[in-house]
Motif scaffolding. Sequence first.
Motif, short mmCIF file in Angstrom:
data_model
loop_
_atom_site.label_atom_id
_atom_site.label_comp_id
_atom_site.label_asym_id
_atom_site.label_seq_id
_atom_site.Cartn_x
_atom_site.Cartn_y
_atom_site.Cartn_z
N HIS A 197 0.79 -1.32 -0.13
CA HIS A 197 -0.08 -0.13 -0.03
C HIS A 197 0.89 1.15 0.03
CE1 HIS A 197 -2.28 3.23 1.88
NE2 HIS A 197 -3.09 2.92 0.99
N ALA A 198 1.93 1.18 0.87
CA ALA A 198 2.98 2.53 0.70
C ALA A 198 3.58 2.72 -0.55
CB ALA A 198 3.81 2.24 2.17
N ALA A 199 3.76 1.52 -1.18
CA ALA A 199 4.61 1.80 -2.56
C ALA A 199 3.57 2.39 -3.12
CB ALA A 199 5.02 0.26 -2.95
N TYR A 200 2.22 1.67 -3.53
CA TYR A 200 1.24 2.24 -4.40
C TYR A 200 1.04 3.76 -3.91
CZ TYR A 200 -3.43 3.43 -5.93
OH TYR A 200 -4.50 3.98 -6.67
N THR A 201 0.94 4.09 -2.75
CA THR A 201 0.73 5.36 -2.32
C THR A 201 1.71 6.45 -3.07
OG1 THR A 201 -0.72 4.84 -0.44
CG2 THR A 201 0.16 7.08 -0.43
N ALA A 202 3.19 5.92 -2.84
CA ALA A 202 4.11 6.85 -3.19
C ALA A 202 4.46 6.90 -4.66
CB ALA A 202 5.44 6.02 -2.60
N ALA A 203 3.93 5.86 -5.18
CA ALA A 203 4.15 5.81 -6.87
C ALA A 203 3.10 6.53 -7.48
CB ALA A 203 4.06 4.33 -7.20
N THR A 204 1.91 6.74 -6.74
CA THR A 204 0.66 7.44 -7.31
C THR A 204 0.50 9.04 -6.77
OG1 THR A 204 -0.69 6.38 -6.04
CG2 THR A 204 -0.39 5.47 -7.93
N ALA A 205 1.46 9.34 -5.98
CA ALA A 205 1.43 10.64 -5.00
C ALA A 205 0.98 11.79 -5.89
CB ALA A 205 2.77 10.83 -4.36
N GLY A 206 1.57 12.01 -7.30
CA GLY A 206 1.28 13.05 -8.10
C GLY A 206 0.00 12.87 -8.99
N ILE A 207 -0.62 11.81 -8.61
CA ILE A 207 -1.91 11.78 -9.30
C ILE A 207 -3.16 12.29 -8.99
CG2 ILE A 207 -3.43 10.08 -10.81
CD1 ILE A 207 -0.90 8.30 -11.05
N PRO A 208 -3.92 13.15 -9.25
CA PRO A 208 -5.04 13.76 -8.41
C PRO A 208 -6.28 12.73 -8.29
CG PRO A 208 -5.07 14.35 -10.96
CD PRO A 208 -3.81 13.52 -10.66
N GLY A 209 -6.86 13.07 -7.32
CA GLY A 209 -7.97 12.24 -6.74
C GLY A 209 -7.74 11.56 -5.58
N PRO A 210 -8.99 10.76 -5.05
CA PRO A 210 -8.81 10.24 -3.91
C PRO A 210 -7.93 9.10 -3.75
CG PRO A 210 -10.88 9.72 -4.76
CD PRO A 210 -10.26 10.70 -5.63
N GLY A 211 -6.99 8.83 -2.71
CA GLY A 211 -6.30 7.56 -2.90
C GLY A 211 -7.05 6.46 -2.27
N LEU A 212 -6.53 5.23 -2.02
CA LEU A 212 -7.09 4.24 -1.23
C LEU A 212 -6.61 4.03 0.07
CD1 LEU A 212 -6.85 1.38 -3.99
CD2 LEU A 212 -9.00 2.44 -3.29
N SER A 213 -7.24 4.14 1.10
CA SER A 213 -6.92 4.07 2.54
C SER A 213 -6.29 2.50 2.64
CB SER A 213 -7.96 4.28 3.39
OG SER A 213 -9.14 3.26 3.35
N LEU A 214 -5.58 2.51 3.66
CA LEU A 214 -5.06 0.83 3.92
C LEU A 214 -6.28 0.05 4.14
CD1 LEU A 214 -2.79 -0.84 4.34
CD2 LEU A 214 -2.61 -0.29 6.59
N ALA A 215 -7.13 0.24 4.88
CA ALA A 215 -8.30 -0.61 4.98
C ALA A 215 -8.82 -1.10 3.66
CB ALA A 215 -9.56 -0.06 5.88
N ARG A 216 -9.24 0.16 2.75
CA ARG A 216 -10.09 -0.21 1.63
C ARG A 216 -8.85 -0.98 0.60
NH1 ARG A 216 -13.17 3.64 -2.66
NH2 ARG A 216 -13.75 1.87 -3.93
N PHE A 217 -7.64 -0.60 0.75
CA PHE A 217 -6.71 -1.49 -0.29
C PHE A 217 -6.69 -3.20 0.23
CE2 PHE A 217 -2.18 -2.75 -1.30
CZ PHE A 217 -2.16 -2.34 -2.39
N HIS A 218 -6.74 -3.06 1.82
CA HIS A 218 -6.67 -4.40 2.07
C HIS A 218 -7.83 -5.20 1.64
CE1 HIS A 218 -5.74 -7.74 4.77
NE2 HIS A 218 -4.65 -7.20 5.10
N ARG A 219 -9.11 -4.80 1.80
CA ARG A 219 -10.19 -5.26 1.23
C ARG A 219 -10.47 -5.40 -0.03
NH1 ARG A 219 -14.33 -1.48 2.29
NH2 ARG A 219 -14.26 -0.88 0.10
N ASP A 220 -10.37 -4.54 -1.00
CA ASP A 220 -10.36 -4.26 -2.34
C ASP A 220 -9.11 -5.08 -3.15
OD1 ASP A 220 -12.58 -3.08 -1.74
OD2 ASP A 220 -12.15 -1.21 -2.70
N VAL A 221 -8.11 -5.09 -2.69
CA VAL A 221 -6.86 -5.52 -3.44
C VAL A 221 -6.43 -6.92 -2.98
CG1 VAL A 221 -4.58 -4.91 -4.18
CG2 VAL A 221 -6.14 -3.25 -4.23
#
Length: 156
Positions: A29-53
């Motif tokens: 999740h941290a790698a995904y968040t860091a890699a997409t930091a410059g992309i607008p829009g809401p990110g995925l919370s860790l809880a949602r990432f865990h549930r959805d991914v």
Amino acid sequence: MRIQPIPIPDRPGAGGTRPREDDLVAGLHAAYTAATAGIPGPGLSLARFHRDVCAHTPSARAEAWALVDGEDDGGSGSGGGGGKVAGGYALSLPTSDNPHMAWIFPLAVRPEHQGHGHGSALFEHALDRLRAHGRSLLLTDTPSPARAPPSPARAA
């Protein structure tokens, strides 16, 4: 660097994941968040990432893999004390419809590890997993970076 599986329990809440697996999911999740930091829009919370991914659904099985470096970071994003998660990916494998396909989301590499072939290695690993499951079609979504507004027309 090594690519290692992130175990996913068969039933959510069935004893939960162990701390090591939770660390790997948090690292991905941290790698995904860091890699997409410059992309607008809401990110995925860790809880949602865990549930959805990183969870199975009634219509698909999930696989997740972490790219872990060999150095222990002693804390967050660690692979169970074996190093920091530099990236990874998750696959969703439909179980009823479309048994020839799979979804990959995310495939992410932390910015400080980009440019060293890690994304290519993860993608090749994902293709090997796809073939191992007898799949022939891989789908994904890719976020688009913010686009600059169109420049005003110039007077001739």
